[in-house]
Design a protein around this motif. Structure first.
Motif, mmCIF file in Angstrom:
data_model
loop_
_atom_site.group_PDB
_atom_site.id
_atom_site.type_symbol
_atom_site.label_atom_id
_atom_site.label_comp_id
_atom_site.label_asym_id
_atom_site.label_seq_id
_atom_site.Cartn_x
_atom_site.Cartn_y
_atom_site.Cartn_z
ATOM 1 N N THR A 196 -3.207 -7.809 -14.196
ATOM 2 C CA THR A 196 -4.090 -8.358 -13.169
ATOM 3 C C THR A 196 -3.904 -9.855 -12.987
ATOM 4 O OG1 THR A 196 -5.731 -6.644 -13.623
ATOM 5 C CG2 THR A 196 -6.500 -8.603 -12.460
ATOM 6 N N VAL A 230 -0.870 -10.418 -10.789
ATOM 7 C CA VAL A 230 -1.167 -10.096 -9.386
ATOM 8 C C VAL A 230 -1.974 -11.224 -8.746
ATOM 9 C CG1 VAL A 230 -2.366 -8.503 -7.846
ATOM 10 C CG2 VAL A 230 -1.062 -7.604 -9.776
ATOM 11 N N ASP A 280 0.812 -1.208 0.000
ATOM 12 C CA ASP A 280 0.000 0.000 0.000
ATOM 13 C C ASP A 280 0.853 1.269 0.000
ATOM 14 O OD1 ASP A 280 -2.256 -1.632 0.004
ATOM 15 O OD2 ASP A 280 -2.351 -1.645 2.190
ATOM 16 N N LYS A 324 -2.898 -3.397 -4.254
ATOM 17 C CA LYS A 324 -2.870 -2.741 -5.568
ATOM 18 C C LYS A 324 -1.512 -2.107 -5.851
ATOM 19 C CE LYS A 324 -7.834 -1.802 -5.852
ATOM 20 N NZ LYS A 324 -8.206 -2.629 -4.698
ATOM 21 N N ASN A 343 -4.618 -1.471 -13.318
ATOM 22 C CA ASN A 343 -5.847 -0.681 -13.252
ATOM 23 C C ASN A 343 -5.846 0.354 -12.129
ATOM 24 O OD1 ASN A 343 -6.999 -2.151 -15.405
ATOM 25 N ND2 ASN A 343 -7.583 -3.788 -13.993
ATOM 26 N N THR A 344 -4.737 0.453 -11.388
ATOM 27 C CA THR A 344 -4.661 1.396 -10.275
ATOM 28 C C THR A 344 -3.494 2.344 -10.485
ATOM 29 O OG1 THR A 344 -5.551 -0.274 -8.760
ATOM 30 C CG2 THR A 344 -4.463 1.638 -7.772
ATOM 31 N N GLY A 346 2.822 -1.402 -9.235
ATOM 32 C CA GLY A 346 1.414 -1.056 -9.189
ATOM 33 C C GLY A 346 0.645 -2.038 -10.052
ATOM 34 N N SER A 347 -0.654 -2.147 -9.835
ATOM 35 C CA SER A 347 -1.468 -2.987 -10.710
ATOM 36 C C SER A 347 -1.920 -2.147 -11.906
ATOM 37 C CB SER A 347 -2.666 -3.552 -9.956
ATOM 38 O OG SER A 347 -3.460 -2.520 -9.428
ATOM 39 N N LYS A 399 -5.197 -8.880 -2.020
ATOM 40 C CA LYS A 399 -4.352 -8.511 -3.154
ATOM 41 C C LYS A 399 -4.056 -7.006 -3.111
ATOM 42 C CE LYS A 399 -6.200 -12.191 -6.073
ATOM 43 N NZ LYS A 399 -6.930 -12.828 -4.953
#
Length: 268
Positions: A81, A84, A36, A95, A58-59, A55-56, A93
């Motif tokens: 994704t 991950v 985080d 992000k 979509n984030t 980072g993922s 999970k």
């Protein structure tokens, strides 16, 4: 800012590195996972050495985290994704996360170099409580924390990193035996304050004391061990209504450290 590279293959070396870090049975902990944005920023600010941050896809990675990584030359990449999901099967999970090198363990010498009080936790085993005390101790100017009989093998335990929101690397934390902790208190000349339901002093009496203190908290079930009571000490209680049996140890530590802010925060 340049577009971040996307990891799409499970064969990428970073994937195996993360899988190795998340194994629960590692015998030697040299790297750890930080999860985080807030804990990542805190750990970067504390000087923790990072191998890479992820980072993922979509984030978006927050701008302040990207800037902090760029300032410290820490690579940042994104993960598909599916990758991950492969890494964190059956668990939460994150992000945004990173792999960092674990610093050397804290020592009593590290604690002595700082000016605040020392928090000693005797038999406190609930990691959530330890993590909360770590955050409070840092915020309110404690010099460090000594953990006795905590069942933790390393301060890089993922549970403790999560519970402390990354602050576990911002002040010295010493994993010690009871004998080592007692010896340090004797040799350092710290005034030992043992928190007990029937204390000689009330907690608000601590604010008037200018000397450096060792604040000792035992587990909620068994209290402090007899070994600490064999050295000169003063017992301290926190007044509360008679129908309440006890306070959570992290709450007790927070109350005590708040009473010491005039001395500790100014000294820091």
């Amino acid at each position: 800012m340049a577009e971040l590279e996307l990891i799409t293959e499970k064969s990428d070396p970073a994937v195996q590195r993360i899988l190795d870090v998340t194994k629960p049975s590692r015998s030697s902990i040299k790297t750890t996972l930080i999860e985080d944005a807030e804990p990542l920023l805190q750990c970067l600010g504390a000087g923790l050495g990072f191998i890479e941050v992820y980072g993922s896809e979509n984030t978006p990675v927050p701008a302040d985290l990207l800037a902090a990584c760029a300032e410290r030359n820490v690579p940042v990449r994104l993960m598909d994704t599916t990758v991950v999901n492969h890494l964190f099967k059956g668990e939460r999970k994150p992000k945004i996360f990173g792999i960092a090198r674990v610093p050397r363990p804290g020592t009593f010498g590290d604690v002595q170099q700082r000016t605040g009080d020392v928090v000693v936790l005797d038999g406190v085993k609930i990691v959530g409580n330890i993590g909360a005390i770590v955050r409070t101790s840092f915020a309110l100017g404690a010099a460090g924390i000594v953990l006795v009989d905590s069942d933790l093998g390393s301060i890089a335990d993922r549970r403790l990193i999560r519970a402390s929101r990354g602050y576990v690397f911002s002040l010295p934390i010493v994993l010690a035996t009871r004998e080592e902790a007692i010896g340090h208190i004797r040799e350092s000349g710290l005034s030992l304050m043992i928190f007990d339901a029937d204390g000689e002093l009330a907690v608000d009496d601590l604010g008037a004391q200018d000397e450096r203190l060792a604040l000792l908290f035992g587990s909620e079930k068994t209290g402090t061990s007899d070994g600490f009571r064999g050295i000169p000490s003063t017992s301290v209680s926190i007044p509360m209504i008679s129908s309440a049996e006890s306070l959570n140890v992290s709450v007790s530590a927070g109350i005590a450290l708040h009473e010491r802010t005039r001395r500790n925060v100014t000294a820091d």
